[in-house]
Every structure is written in structure tokens, then in C-alpha cells.
Motif scaffolding. Sequence first.
Motif, PDB file in Angstrom:
ATOM      1  N   LEU A  88       0.833  -1.194   0.000  1.00 55.85           N
ATOM      2  CA  LEU A  88       0.000   0.000   0.000  1.00 55.85           C
ATOM      3  C   LEU A  88       0.872   1.250   0.000  1.00 55.85           C
ATOM      4  CD1 LEU A  88      -2.669  -1.027   2.652  1.00 55.85           C
ATOM      5  CD2 LEU A  88      -2.911  -1.007   0.180  1.00 55.85           C
ATOM      6  N   LEU A  89       0.236   2.362  -0.318  1.00 55.25           N
ATOM      7  CA  LEU A  89       0.921   3.652  -0.210  1.00 55.25           C
ATOM      8  C   LEU A  89       0.410   4.343   1.051  1.00 55.25           C
ATOM      9  CD1 LEU A  89       0.529   4.839  -3.892  1.00 55.25           C
ATOM     10  CD2 LEU A  89       2.695   4.358  -2.770  1.00 55.25           C
ATOM     11  N   PRO A  90       1.309   5.052   1.790  1.00 60.12           N
ATOM     12  CA  PRO A  90       0.820   5.778   2.958  1.00 60.12           C
ATOM     13  C   PRO A  90      -0.133   6.905   2.552  1.00 60.12           C
ATOM     14  CG  PRO A  90       3.158   6.201   2.571  1.00 60.12           C
ATOM     15  CD  PRO A  90       2.754   5.150   1.611  1.00 60.12           C
ATOM     16  N   GLY A  91      -1.256   7.018   3.258  1.00 54.60           N
ATOM     17  CA  GLY A  91      -2.251   8.041   2.945  1.00 54.60           C
ATOM     18  C   GLY A  91      -1.683   9.450   3.040  1.00 54.60           C
ATOM     19  N   GLU A  92      -0.774   9.644   4.015  1.00 55.49           N
ATOM     20  CA  GLU A  92      -0.188  10.980   4.203  1.00 55.49           C
ATOM     21  C   GLU A  92       0.568  11.408   2.951  1.00 55.49           C
ATOM     22  OE1 GLU A  92       0.357   8.411   6.206  1.00 55.49           O
ATOM     23  OE2 GLU A  92      -0.798   8.945   7.993  1.00 55.49           O
ATOM     24  N   LEU A  93       1.286  10.432   2.375  1.00 55.29           N
ATOM     25  CA  LEU A  93       2.067  10.734   1.171  1.00 55.29           C
ATOM     26  C   LEU A  93       1.147  11.209   0.054  1.00 55.29           C
ATOM     27  CD1 LEU A  93       4.842  10.477  -0.394  1.00 55.29           C
ATOM     28  CD2 LEU A  93       3.927   8.304  -1.215  1.00 55.29           C
ATOM     29  N   MET A  94       0.053  10.460  -0.169  1.00 52.37           N
ATOM     30  CA  MET A  94      -0.866  10.839  -1.240  1.00 52.37           C
ATOM     31  C   MET A  94      -1.521  12.182  -0.938  1.00 52.37           C
ATOM     32  SD  MET A  94      -0.339   8.677  -3.475  1.00 52.37           S
ATOM     33  CE  MET A  94      -1.554   9.131  -4.716  1.00 52.37           C
ATOM     34  N   GLY A  95      -1.777  12.444   0.340  1.00 54.20           N
ATOM     35  CA  GLY A  95      -2.320  13.750   0.730  1.00 54.20           C
ATOM     36  C   GLY A  95      -1.371  14.869   0.333  1.00 54.20           C
ATOM     37  N   LEU A  96      -0.075  14.650   0.598  1.00 50.55           N
ATOM     38  CA  LEU A  96       0.929  15.658   0.225  1.00 50.55           C
ATOM     39  C   LEU A  96       1.008  15.818  -1.289  1.00 50.55           C
ATOM     40  CD1 LEU A  96       3.831  14.982   2.749  1.00 50.55           C
ATOM     41  CD2 LEU A  96       2.302  16.956   2.636  1.00 50.55           C
ATOM     42  N   VAL A  97       0.928  14.694  -1.986  1.00 50.83           N
ATOM     43  CA  VAL A  97       0.941  14.749  -3.453  1.00 50.83           C
ATOM     44  C   VAL A  97      -0.227  15.600  -3.948  1.00 50.83           C
ATOM     45  CG1 VAL A  97       0.612  13.369  -5.551  1.00 50.83           C
ATOM     46  CG2 VAL A  97       2.161  12.566  -3.767  1.00 50.83           C
ATOM     47  N   ALA A  98      -1.404  15.413  -3.306  1.00 49.27           N
ATOM     48  CA  ALA A  98      -2.584  16.172  -3.726  1.00 49.27           C
ATOM     49  C   ALA A  98      -2.381  17.664  -3.471  1.00 49.27           C
ATOM     50  CB  ALA A  98      -3.826  15.665  -2.998  1.00 49.27           C
ATOM     51  N   VAL A  99      -1.810  18.001  -2.305  1.00 45.18           N
ATOM     52  CA  VAL A  99      -1.546  19.418  -1.998  1.00 45.18           C
ATOM     53  C   VAL A  99      -0.589  19.995  -3.040  1.00 45.18           C
ATOM     54  CG1 VAL A  99      -0.485  21.005  -0.337  1.00 45.18           C
ATOM     55  CG2 VAL A  99      -2.002  19.190   0.462  1.00 45.18           C
ATOM     56  N   ALA A 100       0.441  19.211  -3.366  1.00 44.44           N
ATOM     57  CA  ALA A 100       1.403  19.666  -4.370  1.00 44.44           C
ATOM     58  C   ALA A 100       0.726  19.834  -5.726  1.00 44.44           C
ATOM     59  CB  ALA A 100       2.554  18.660  -4.476  1.00 44.44           C
ATOM     60  N   ALA A 101      -0.206  18.926  -6.054  1.00 43.37           N
ATOM     61  CA  ALA A 101      -0.903  19.017  -7.338  1.00 43.37           C
ATOM     62  C   ALA A 101      -1.735  20.294  -7.408  1.00 43.37           C
ATOM     63  CB  ALA A 101      -1.789  17.792  -7.548  1.00 43.37           C
ATOM     64  N   VAL A 102      -2.393  20.632  -6.288  1.00 44.52           N
ATOM     65  CA  VAL A 102      -3.201  21.858  -6.262  1.00 44.52           C
ATOM     66  C   VAL A 102      -2.298  23.072  -6.463  1.00 44.52           C
ATOM     67  CG1 VAL A 102      -4.679  23.325  -4.855  1.00 44.52           C
ATOM     68  CG2 VAL A 102      -4.979  20.836  -4.801  1.00 44.52           C
ATOM     69  N   ALA A 103      -1.209  23.128  -5.683  1.00 44.63           N
ATOM     70  CA  ALA A 103      -0.298  24.265  -5.795  1.00 44.63           C
ATOM     71  C   ALA A 103       0.310  24.326  -7.194  1.00 44.63           C
ATOM     72  CB  ALA A 103       0.800  24.151  -4.737  1.00 44.63           C
ATOM     73  N   GLY A 104       0.692  23.169  -7.704  1.00 41.81           N
ATOM     74  CA  GLY A 104       1.314  23.124  -9.025  1.00 41.81           C
ATOM     75  C   GLY A 104       0.359  23.574 -10.116  1.00 41.81           C
ATOM     76  N   THR A 105      -0.893  23.094 -10.048  1.00 44.12           N
ATOM     77  CA  THR A 105      -1.877  23.492 -11.058  1.00 44.12           C
ATOM     78  C   THR A 105      -2.079  25.003 -11.033  1.00 44.12           C
ATOM     79  OG1 THR A 105      -2.997  21.391 -10.661  1.00 44.12           O
ATOM     80  CG2 THR A 105      -4.192  23.026 -11.922  1.00 44.12           C
ATOM     81  N   TRP A 106      -2.192  25.533  -9.819  1.00 50.82           N
ATOM     82  CA  TRP A 106      -2.379  26.981  -9.690  1.00 50.82           C
ATOM     83  C   TRP A 106      -1.182  27.716 -10.291  1.00 50.82           C
ATOM     84  CZ3 TRP A 106       0.403  30.874  -7.315  1.00 50.82           C
ATOM     85  CH2 TRP A 106      -0.235  32.119  -7.262  1.00 50.82           C
ATOM     86  N   PHE A 107       0.015  27.258  -9.933  1.00 48.28           N
ATOM     87  CA  PHE A 107       1.232  27.933 -10.394  1.00 48.28           C
ATOM     88  C   PHE A 107       1.323  27.909 -11.931  1.00 48.28           C
ATOM     89  CE2 PHE A 107       5.760  28.222 -11.394  1.00 48.28           C
ATOM     90  CZ  PHE A 107       6.085  29.382 -10.693  1.00 48.28           C
ATOM     91  N   VAL A 108       1.085  26.729 -12.502  1.00 48.92           N
ATOM     92  CA  VAL A 108       1.194  26.614 -13.963  1.00 48.92           C
ATOM     93  C   VAL A 108       0.135  27.482 -14.656  1.00 48.92           C
ATOM     94  CG1 VAL A 108       0.978  25.037 -15.923  1.00 48.92           C
ATOM     95  CG2 VAL A 108       2.241  24.325 -13.894  1.00 48.92           C
ATOM     96  N   LEU A 109      -1.084  27.427 -14.132  1.00 48.11           N
ATOM     97  CA  LEU A 109      -2.176  28.146 -14.805  1.00 48.11           C
ATOM     98  C   LEU A 109      -2.012  29.656 -14.737  1.00 48.11           C
ATOM     99  CD1 LEU A 109      -5.578  26.347 -14.093  1.00 48.11           C
ATOM    100  CD2 LEU A 109      -4.414  26.643 -16.262  1.00 48.11           C
TER     101      LEU A 109
END
Lengths: 359, 286
Positions: B122-143
Motif C-alpha cells: 500500500l501507499l501511505p495516505g499521508e504521502l498521497m495527501g501531500l501529493v494532492a496538496v502539491a498538485a493543487v499548488a502546481g496546477t495553480w502555479f502553472v495556470l
Amino acid sequence: MKRGTALLETLTRPVVALLIALLLGGVFIALVQGGAEAAFKAYQSLFVGAFGNANAWANTLKQMTPLLLTGAAVAVALAAGLFNIGAEGQMSVGGLAAAVVGYSLKGSVPVPLLLSLALLTGAFVGAVWGFLPAYLKVKRGAHEVITAILLNYIAQRTTQYLATFPLKDPQGQSPSTPEVGATLPRLLPTYDVHAGLLVAVLVVAFMAFALRRSIWGYETRATGEGAGAAEASGIATGRIQIFAMLISGALAGLAGAVVILGETPFRRFPADFYGVGYGFDGLAVALLAGGSLTAVFPAAFLFGALSAGALEMEFNDTPKQIVAVVQAVLIVAIAAKVVLRRRVSLRKPNENSEKANGI
Amino acid sequence: MITLALFAAALRLWTPLALAAMGGVVSERSGVVNIALEGMMLGGAFASVAAARATGNALVGLLAGVVVGAVIGFLHAIFTQALRVPHILSGVALNLGVLGLTTFALRDIIRRGADGLDTKVLLPGELMGLVAVAAVAGTWFVLYRLPLGLRLRACGENAKAARSAGLSVARLRYGAVITSGALAGLGGVALALTGLGAFTENMTAGRGYIALAAVIFGRWNPLGAAAAALLFGFGDALQLSLQTAGLTKSIPPDFLTLLPYLLTLIALASFSGKGNAPASLGVEED
């Protein structure tokens, strides 16, 4: 001559699309189940299940019955420019309503009255469920596809709850409502074709006539072809769209009622009725029919055959979900514009581009 | 009722929704309607469990989920851009096809004698949570901070003008929809590989649609969509904690599980309208 080529053109597309879809479906079966032989065997049992003997034909007609209604439901909405993905939900609330009427009036009214009341109630409740996405679209600008999908889940959970708790048959083993007081008579003894087929044929033929010939039909089609132009020529497009979804929901609800009152394993509304699939198949039927109510007849027949055959296929170890894959390919192949465009390139380019008003 | 555990559960449920919602934002800002998020999540979930089970490596599972999501995105791009299938129809077909194919494959696996499709890694839930936060920040930054984002938004607002300015609208949209699929596939990974580590029939159960509703609710802005996803995550968490709190004796579970859908419906009914939608969204050109 011109009419001849036009007819050929309208027929070529669905036939080619169907062939592509069946071919790709076969490829998937071969990939998952190992080899072309598995695909060949699966399609063989599909065909036997649909047309192999008198019983298979009866099954095809039985499966076709609700598909006529759900296909027409989606096609009516499509004519008004709306995509009714909520037919499955409308069908399940309609089916539950019909079951409730069917068992509450058991023995207290004559059979024909009981059946008519149950069918009408099913249609009415389906219409109410269909009204919601149309209203939210016209009045609040919420896209009907998203709201109808959410309403599908809500219909699923609500009917499941009602059939498991307050409306459950106390004597029943599995969660379902009590048995209805009367069922739609079979058309032939020992075969599963029931009078619902006649109901469906009459209703859909009437709707096809109304859509083509009546003022309502004209205004509905005008709205579907371009809401802006229809509005400019004085048609109240909002009201037309809401009415179209009422009709659409009623047809889907009627389909639910017909299934509960007619199909042999039913007669009572089981908690897991939602997902029986006729509502979702109705989408593919309507698209294959190109949104025409007349063409819903052959399209529903074809899908009736596919689902009757799928049962036989599953019996022979190929899970019937592969039919969903065939349907998906069919939708894309029919909606794709590129092939047709090349063939008619001498004509003027089609100006009335569709707009899938912003989600 | 508002406890730390509830908050943690809401964040856990937020992760897949937020990842898919970012996929929705990227695709729709480029002008492509994306209800295929549902199928992308489902395909990603299936692929991640299957790959993790086969290799015993959760990271391979993650990669497989992302790739399958991206492939479904690629299909959505081909259908909508090259074959000119109306966006909604392409989405419906992809969702139907992926549901059919994953269920077909799962049942075939069960038919061969396995209990189902599950994995121990399995993957740790915390890790995926951080990935999601990074995805939000990244999407905002790119857009909003990169020229690429400006170009992408131009395609969504006015494709014709973007084309006359020399942008390759088709190429940008292909890129956006493939990225969208990868993000939604990642959402499916978060759903399947952090919880029980098993794939079940139709396990996304409408989360892709809810993610799209979050995009609309959040006005097509990554931060807004992420906030809306958090709201829906809370609805889901509340529903789950009510179930485990033993309230099911007075409120039946079927009613509780419909809460997130009802909440989404009410949100859409109150805050829809075409106000902030990208102007060229879903518009078909000749």
C-alpha cells in the motif's frame, strides 16, 4: 436518387459503427480471456442466446420491451437538446411506485384498473424525477448531465432503503416489496414475452407521431436544433425543455413499471433493482437511432438481442459486461464526425455547430 | 462531532477528489469538458491494484494508475479533437467502456478462482495527501504564473483568437487532457492503494462526477475547486463517522451514503450558472 443515397448514408453509419464495436469487443475478449477462439465462442453464444430458437427470440423481445421505452425517453430529451443520463434513476423510482400501487391495491380493484393505475403511477413518479434536472438546468444553469447523475445515485440509495425497510415484505426472505396483485399477461403461453411489449410499441409509436407532426413536436425539435434561433422565433425554449424532460422521465418511469409488472423474475421491487441496466442501455439505443423515435424500434430490437445474447454468453463463461464495452465503442463510432465529413465534402460545410453549453 | 478524527478522515477522502478535480480544472480551462474523470479514476484504480499485486511494488502500482489515466485522457482528446465527438458523449462512452472493461476483467479473474483483486503493498495516505496538496499548488502555479498556463487559458476562453495568435490549440488541448487523465488516474490510485488495497466493481462510485462538481463549484479555479472538494470530503467523512458512531439504528446507512450526492446536488443548484465558465468550453468549431 438523392433520397436513395441519403437513406443509404443514414444506414451506413450505424451498421459500420456496429461492426467496429463488435470487432473491438472481440479484441478485448481475446485479450482478457486468451485468444481469438474465446472471442469467437463468446459471439457464437451471443448469437444463439438472441436468435438460436423460439425461446431466444422471446427473450430478445422481452429485453427489447423496456429498451423501447428508455430509448424513446432519451430520444425525446435529445430532440429538445437535452441529454437524459438519468433514465436509470427515473426508471427505478417509477418501478418502485408501480410496485407499491400494485401490492397496495391487491384484491381491492379489478385487474385491468390495478394494472393501469400501477403503470400510470410509475410514469408519473418517473416524470417527477426527470423534472428536477430540467428545472435545475433551465432555472439555475446547472448542467443536466451532472445533476441527473447525482439524482441517479440518490434514486439508487432511496429505493434501496425503501425496499429494505419501510416497504419490505415482512414474509420475504430477501429485501423486496410484497408481490403485486396482478401482472401483465403473457402474449404467448410458456414464453416470456408479455403485454408490456404492446404498451411500449403503442406509446412509442404515438410519441414518434407527435414529435413529427404536432406543434409541440415542431417546437421541441426547433429547440433542440438551436435554442437561440428557436427563442428568437418566439418559442419558450425553457418550458419546452422542461416538458421534454417530463415526457422523458415518464417514459423511463413507465419502463420501470413495465419491468416490475411484466418480467418473470420480478413482480416485486427488489432493493437492488437500480442498475438493472435498461436505463443506461436506453442512452445507447437513442444514440444508435440518431435521436429519431422511429429508428428507436430497430435500435431497441438490436439491443434487446444483445442483452438476451449476453446472458447466454455469461452462461458460457464470458462476463456480460463486455456488452458495455461494445456500447461505448458504438457511441463514439456513431458520434464521430470525421468519416462522414470527408464523404460529403462537396456539400456546404455544416454551419449549425452543436454547442455543449458549458459545464 | 467535529473531532480530529473527523478532520483526518475528511482529508483522506479529500485526496482522490482533489487530484481528480485538478484534472478537471486543467482539461476544462483548455476548453474540453471532462466528465470522463470518473472513468479515468476507475481505470487508474484498477491498474494500480493490478500492477501492485503483480509486482509487489506500490510505486509501480502508482505509475500504472497514472499511465492508464493518461491513456484514457489521450482517448478523450482524440475523440473530442480529432473525431469531433461531442465532449459529453465521449465522456459517457469512456466511463461506460472503462466500467465495462474493469468489471469484465475483475469477474474474469474471480471466475478463474481468485477471491478478487487485492494487494498487500500500500501507499501511505499521508504521502498521497501531500501529493494532492502539491498538485493543487502546481496546477495553480502553472495556470496563473507560467506562459503555458496563459496559453492554455486562452484556448479555453477563445480558441479562435488563440489560434490566430499562433497557438496550436489542438496540441495544447491534447496535452491538457492527457495531464488531466494522469491527475485523475492518480486520484484513482489514492482511492485504491491507500485504503483497503483492493479493487471492487465500480469502486469510484461517482467520485469523478463529484470532483467535476467541485470544479464548477470552485469556479474553475484550482484553489476554489480544492476548497469545494474539501467540503465534499467533509460530507463524506461526516456520513462515515455517523455510520460508525452507531447512529445507523436511527438513520439507515442508505440515507447516510446518499448525503455526499445530495450535498453536491444542492451545491450545484445554488451556485451553478455560466458566470465563470471558460467561454470556449465544449464549443465545437468547424
